[in-house]
Write a protein that holds these residues in place. Structure first.
Motif, PDB file in Angstrom:
ATOM      1  N   ALA A  55      12.133   2.568  -5.196  1.00 21.25           N
ATOM      2  CA  ALA A  55      10.694   2.332  -6.027  1.00 21.25           C
ATOM      3  C   ALA A  55      10.145   3.821  -6.572  1.00 21.25           C
ATOM      4  CB  ALA A  55       9.512   1.909  -5.387  1.00 21.25           C
ATOM      5  N   VAL A  56      10.309   4.904  -6.032  1.00 20.71           N
ATOM      6  CA  VAL A  56       9.827   6.079  -6.315  1.00 20.71           C
ATOM      7  C   VAL A  56      10.690   6.434  -7.359  1.00 20.71           C
ATOM      8  CG1 VAL A  56       9.645   8.653  -5.344  1.00 20.71           C
ATOM      9  CG2 VAL A  56       8.684   6.682  -3.970  1.00 20.71           C
ATOM     10  N   ARG A  57      12.019   6.529  -7.255  1.00 13.45           N
ATOM     11  CA  ARG A  57      12.825   7.056  -8.260  1.00 13.45           C
ATOM     12  C   ARG A  57      12.595   6.308  -9.672  1.00 13.45           C
ATOM     13  NH1 ARG A  57      18.804   7.984  -6.018  1.00 13.45           N
ATOM     14  NH2 ARG A  57      19.150   8.440  -8.022  1.00 13.45           N
ATOM     15  N   ALA A  58      12.147   4.955  -9.504  1.00 10.34           N
ATOM     16  CA  ALA A  58      11.848   4.277 -10.828  1.00 10.34           C
ATOM     17  C   ALA A  58      10.460   4.701 -11.355  1.00 10.34           C
ATOM     18  CB  ALA A  58      11.799   2.587 -10.539  1.00 10.34           C
ATOM     19  N   ALA A  59       9.593   4.983 -10.500  1.00  4.63           N
ATOM     20  CA  ALA A  59       8.229   5.553 -10.961  1.00  4.63           C
ATOM     21  C   ALA A  59       8.460   6.973 -11.825  1.00  4.63           C
ATOM     22  CB  ALA A  59       7.471   5.598  -9.874  1.00  4.63           C
ATOM     23  N   ARG A  60       9.401   7.748 -11.174  1.00  5.24           N
ATOM     24  CA  ARG A  60       9.641   9.026 -11.926  1.00  5.24           C
ATOM     25  C   ARG A  60      10.032   8.933 -13.235  1.00  5.24           C
ATOM     26  NH1 ARG A  60      13.148  12.923  -8.449  1.00  5.24           N
ATOM     27  NH2 ARG A  60      12.580  14.117 -10.131  1.00  5.24           N
ATOM     28  N   ARG A  61      10.833   7.781 -13.503  1.00  4.07           N
ATOM     29  CA  ARG A  61      11.250   7.417 -14.956  1.00  4.07           C
ATOM     30  C   ARG A  61      10.589   6.564 -15.536  1.00  4.07           C
ATOM     31  NH1 ARG A  61      16.971   5.284 -12.106  1.00  4.07           N
ATOM     32  NH2 ARG A  61      17.890   7.371 -11.504  1.00  4.07           N
ATOM     33  N   ASP A  62       9.238   6.591 -15.403  1.00  2.00           N
ATOM     34  CA  ASP A  62       8.097   5.762 -16.133  1.00  2.00           C
ATOM     35  C   ASP A  62       8.349   4.297 -16.161  1.00  2.00           C
ATOM     36  OD1 ASP A  62       5.682   5.686 -17.332  1.00  2.00           O
ATOM     37  OD2 ASP A  62       6.618   6.115 -19.345  1.00  2.00           O
ATOM     38  N   ARG A  63       9.097   3.724 -14.930  1.00  2.00           N
ATOM     39  CA  ARG A  63       9.570   2.311 -15.227  1.00  2.00           C
ATOM     40  C   ARG A  63       8.772   1.924 -13.818  1.00  2.00           C
ATOM     41  NH1 ARG A  63      14.301   1.453 -17.896  1.00  2.00           N
ATOM     42  NH2 ARG A  63      14.579  -0.422 -16.661  1.00  2.00           N
ATOM     43  N   MET A  64       7.401   1.681 -13.940  1.00  2.00           N
ATOM     44  CA  MET A  64       6.375   1.478 -13.011  1.00  2.00           C
ATOM     45  C   MET A  64       6.389   0.112 -12.426  1.00  2.00           C
ATOM     46  SD  MET A  64       4.280   2.626 -10.678  1.00  2.00           S
ATOM     47  CE  MET A  64       3.500   1.727  -9.435  1.00  2.00           C
ATOM     48  N   GLN A  65       6.919  -0.997 -13.504  1.00  2.00           N
ATOM     49  CA  GLN A  65       7.005  -2.240 -13.416  1.00  2.00           C
ATOM     50  C   GLN A  65       8.147  -2.548 -12.381  1.00  2.00           C
ATOM     51  OE1 GLN A  65       4.590  -4.667 -14.345  1.00  2.00           O
ATOM     52  NE2 GLN A  65       6.377  -5.882 -12.859  1.00  2.00           N
ATOM     53  N   THR A  66       9.174  -1.746 -12.509  1.00  2.00           N
ATOM     54  CA  THR A  66      10.458  -1.939 -11.628  1.00  2.00           C
ATOM     55  C   THR A  66       9.576  -1.637  -9.991  1.00  2.00           C
ATOM     56  OG1 THR A  66      11.783  -1.500 -13.377  1.00  2.00           O
ATOM     57  CG2 THR A  66      12.579  -1.134 -10.949  1.00  2.00           C
ATOM     58  N   SER A  67       9.066  -0.460 -10.165  1.00  2.00           N
ATOM     59  CA  SER A  67       8.478  -0.234  -8.649  1.00  2.00           C
ATOM     60  C   SER A  67       7.610  -1.147  -8.041  1.00  2.00           C
ATOM     61  CB  SER A  67       7.629   0.975  -8.831  1.00  2.00           C
ATOM     62  OG  SER A  67       8.509   2.138  -9.348  1.00  2.00           O
ATOM     63  N   LEU A  68       6.799  -1.828  -8.914  1.00  2.00           N
ATOM     64  CA  LEU A  68       5.762  -2.944  -8.455  1.00  2.00           C
ATOM     65  C   LEU A  68       6.852  -4.455  -8.270  1.00  2.00           C
ATOM     66  CD1 LEU A  68       2.876  -2.840 -10.849  1.00  2.00           C
ATOM     67  CD2 LEU A  68       3.218  -1.822  -8.403  1.00  2.00           C
ATOM     68  N   ASN A  97       0.827  -1.048  -0.007  1.00  2.00           N
ATOM     69  CA  ASN A  97       0.067   0.058  -0.042  1.00  2.00           C
ATOM     70  C   ASN A  97       0.710   1.266   0.041  1.00  2.00           C
ATOM     71  OD1 ASN A  97      -2.699  -1.136  -0.032  1.00  2.00           O
ATOM     72  ND2 ASN A  97      -2.334  -1.655   2.006  1.00  2.00           N
ATOM     73  N   GLY A  98       2.111   1.386   0.739  1.00  2.00           N
ATOM     74  CA  GLY A  98       2.645   2.561   0.932  1.00  2.00           C
ATOM     75  C   GLY A  98       3.674   2.676  -0.108  1.00  2.00           C
ATOM     76  N   ILE A  99       4.331   1.742  -0.585  1.00  2.00           N
ATOM     77  CA  ILE A  99       5.234   1.761  -1.593  1.00  2.00           C
ATOM     78  C   ILE A  99       4.699   1.860  -3.089  1.00  2.00           C
ATOM     79  CG2 ILE A  99       7.099   0.681  -2.979  1.00  2.00           C
ATOM     80  CD1 ILE A  99       8.221  -0.382  -0.357  1.00  2.00           C
ATOM     81  N   VAL A 100       3.297   1.109  -3.275  1.00  2.00           N
ATOM     82  CA  VAL A 100       2.788   0.867  -4.583  1.00  2.00           C
ATOM     83  C   VAL A 100       1.846   2.159  -4.435  1.00  2.00           C
ATOM     84  CG1 VAL A 100       0.607  -0.226  -5.456  1.00  2.00           C
ATOM     85  CG2 VAL A 100       2.636  -1.611  -4.407  1.00  2.00           C
ATOM     86  N   GLY A 101       1.490   2.633  -3.595  1.00  2.00           N
ATOM     87  CA  GLY A 101       0.401   3.893  -3.581  1.00  2.00           C
ATOM     88  C   GLY A 101       1.377   4.884  -4.076  1.00  2.00           C
ATOM     89  N   LEU A 102       2.519   5.312  -3.274  1.00  2.10           N
ATOM     90  CA  LEU A 102       3.259   6.393  -3.621  1.00  2.10           C
ATOM     91  C   LEU A 102       3.865   6.290  -4.860  1.00  2.10           C
ATOM     92  CD1 LEU A 102       4.587   9.031  -2.355  1.00  2.10           C
ATOM     93  CD2 LEU A 102       6.300   7.430  -1.555  1.00  2.10           C
ATOM     94  N   SER A 103       4.244   5.183  -5.431  1.00  4.34           N
ATOM     95  CA  SER A 103       4.982   5.136  -6.780  1.00  4.34           C
ATOM     96  C   SER A 103       3.960   5.258  -7.758  1.00  4.34           C
ATOM     97  CB  SER A 103       5.446   3.704  -7.095  1.00  4.34           C
ATOM     98  OG  SER A 103       6.412   3.383  -6.013  1.00  4.34           O
ATOM     99  N   LEU A 104       2.521   4.721  -7.730  1.00  2.00           N
ATOM    100  CA  LEU A 104       1.501   5.159  -8.844  1.00  2.00           C
ATOM    101  C   LEU A 104       1.090   6.491  -8.909  1.00  2.00           C
ATOM    102  CD1 LEU A 104      -1.020   2.387  -7.836  1.00  2.00           C
ATOM    103  CD2 LEU A 104       0.187   2.563 -10.008  1.00  2.00           C
ATOM    104  N   LEU A 105       1.289   7.235  -7.428  1.00  3.57           N
ATOM    105  CA  LEU A 105       1.120   8.637  -7.404  1.00  3.57           C
ATOM    106  C   LEU A 105       1.997   9.461  -8.208  1.00  3.57           C
ATOM    107  CD1 LEU A 105      -1.158  10.582  -6.210  1.00  3.57           C
ATOM    108  CD2 LEU A 105       0.759  10.863  -4.403  1.00  3.57           C
ATOM    109  N   VAL A 106       3.306   9.080  -8.077  1.00  2.00           N
ATOM    110  CA  VAL A 106       4.552   9.673  -8.746  1.00  2.00           C
ATOM    111  C   VAL A 106       4.308   9.496 -10.171  1.00  2.00           C
ATOM    112  CG1 VAL A 106       6.964   9.671  -9.043  1.00  2.00           C
ATOM    113  CG2 VAL A 106       5.772   9.888  -6.603  1.00  2.00           C
ATOM    114  N   ALA A 107       4.089   8.363 -10.744  1.00  2.00           N
ATOM    115  CA  ALA A 107       3.992   8.027 -11.991  1.00  2.00           C
ATOM    116  C   ALA A 107       2.918   8.658 -12.773  1.00  2.00           C
ATOM    117  CB  ALA A 107       4.065   6.392 -12.195  1.00  2.00           C
ATOM    118  N   ALA A 108       1.646   8.557 -12.209  1.00  5.54           N
ATOM    119  CA  ALA A 108       0.606   9.291 -12.612  1.00  5.54           C
ATOM    120  C   ALA A 108       0.631  10.683 -12.792  1.00  5.54           C
ATOM    121  CB  ALA A 108      -0.852   8.800 -11.843  1.00  5.54           C
ATOM    122  N   LEU A 109       1.327  11.124 -11.867  1.00  4.30           N
ATOM    123  CA  LEU A 109       1.678  12.891 -11.753  1.00  4.30           C
ATOM    124  C   LEU A 109       2.115  13.200 -13.274  1.00  4.30           C
ATOM    125  CD1 LEU A 109       1.969  13.825  -8.086  1.00  4.30           C
ATOM    126  CD2 LEU A 109      -0.060  14.433  -9.625  1.00  4.30           C
TER     127      LEU A 109
END
Length: 366
Positions: free
Chosen positions: A274-287, A111-123
């Motif tokens: 995970a957040v840094r990966a989401a910022r680079r549009d690599r959401m699969q790495t975050s998951l 919930n924490g890591i997944v939610g934060l990563s989704l938020l960063v990637a979607a923004l």
């Protein structure tokens, strides 16, 4: 200018883990004053940042999903050692420590890591995209392991209370280890492509794909420093835990809060990576990092605790209460709805963060 900055960063990530490890050695087994706890806390933060840097170096060399696996397994192995150490000296009062830490890790990652990563990637990209096949399989593994080890003990009748019998604990340990091994085999072998970052139409695979991978010597140097940094992270977390326990006790909060706070500190490397990966549009790495850490936390911790329970004093309570079982069921349902489409928006990220906030709030106010 860029090479000078990179050189400074390399030097910084080299000596900070060593300093954090020295602080661990000097403070181990001692009652630290407030000033020393502050210094150790700063070393802890520095070691987390250094661990993320070296994990990314290793990941760039070996590629995904091996890079995520390296960080998840490394943190979990050291975390298991910390749990066993604390349980060995805690007696009956530490009977729920493994349960509280593992459940907190599941809530933080799913919930924490997944939610934060989704938020960063979607923004950054309006939607976060990932492989539903790989993420769905990882989520199914998390839910199965969590239910088998944290829910079933509450309903078994072999022993009074939420405990397994010896045979039940042995079965749960072997089953957890086998399922973890199967997941790793699928993730890194037969279906490795299910765990690779998704490339959007009209975009390349990201800046990391164009940078030359680090050399063998640099990679092994980062592996060594990653290990030192992670030992320092978990060890320094242990050093500051008495101050946390004292604050929790003086505030009249439940003892499980200590496990939540320590789990948050220990999982900081995965969170930042995970957040840094989401910022680079690599959401699969975050998951991969989130679900992989949850799977490793259960699949490696339960077998280790089961083996250690042969000589550890006191009982081993694994079964959760009704509140936590509801949160786990809600997490499973919401996560499935998030993963199945293969893409998510700000809404899904916000929902997961709300569930995580509910877990944290109810930990402080059950």
């Amino acid at each position: 200018m860029r090479s000078g900055t990179a050189s400074q960063a390399a030097q910084w990530t080299t000596w900070v883990p060593v300093v954090a490890a020295v602080a661990l050695v000097l403070g181990w087994g001692r009652v630290l004053p407030v000033s020393a706890v502050t210094v150790v806390g700063l070393c802890l933060v520095g070691a987390v940042l250094a661990a993320v840097h070296h994990a990314e170096v290793v990941a760039h060399r070996v590629g995904e999903p091996f890079g995520s696996l390296v960080l998840a397994v490394a943190v979990t192995v050291i975390e298991v050692g910390l749990i066993v150490t604390l349980m060995a000296g805690g007696g009956d009062k530490a009977s729920t420590y493994a349960r509280d830490t593992v459940f907190a890790a599941v809530m933080i990652t799913c919930n924490g890591i997944v939610g934060l990563s989704l938020l960063v990637a979607a923004l950054r990209n309006r939607t976060a995209v990932f492989n539903a096949e790989g993420s769905g399989g990882a989520l199914a593994t998390v839910c199965t392991l969590a239910t088998m080890t944290l829910v079933l003990p509450t309903f078994t009748t072999g022993r009074p209370g939420p405990q397994f019998t010896g045979a039940q604990l042995a079965f749960a340990a072997v089953a957890s280890l086998c399922l973890y091994g199967l997941f790793v085999a699928v993730q890194t072998g037969r279906h490795r492509d299910y765990f690779l970052p998704v490339v959007r139409d009209g975009q390349d695979s990201g800046p990391d794909s164009h940078a030359p991978p680090p050399g063998v010597r640099q990679t092994w140097w980062s592996v060594a420093l990653l290990f030192v940094a992670l030992v320092a992270v978990v060890g320094d977390a242990k050093l500051v835990s008495p101050a946390i326990e004292g604050g929790v006790e003086s505030a009249g909060l439940p003892k499980s809060v200590v496990g939540v706070v320590i789990a948050l500190m220990v999982l900081m490397p995965e969170t930042l990576a995970a957040v840094r990966a989401a910022r680079r549009d690599r959401m699969q790495t975050s998951l991969n990092l989130a679900y992989g850490s949850a799977i490793a936390s259960i699949g490696l911790t339960i077998p280790a605790i089961a083996l250690a329970s042969v000589w550890l004093p006191g009982s081993l309570i694994l079964g959760e209460d009704a509140t936590h079982m509801v949160l786990l069921a809600l997490t499973a349902v919401v996560s499935a709805l998030t993963v199945v489409p293969g893409r998510a928006t700000l809404l899904q990220g916000g929902v997961h963060l709300l569930i995580f906030a509910a877990f944290v709030f109810l930990s402080f106010s059950p």
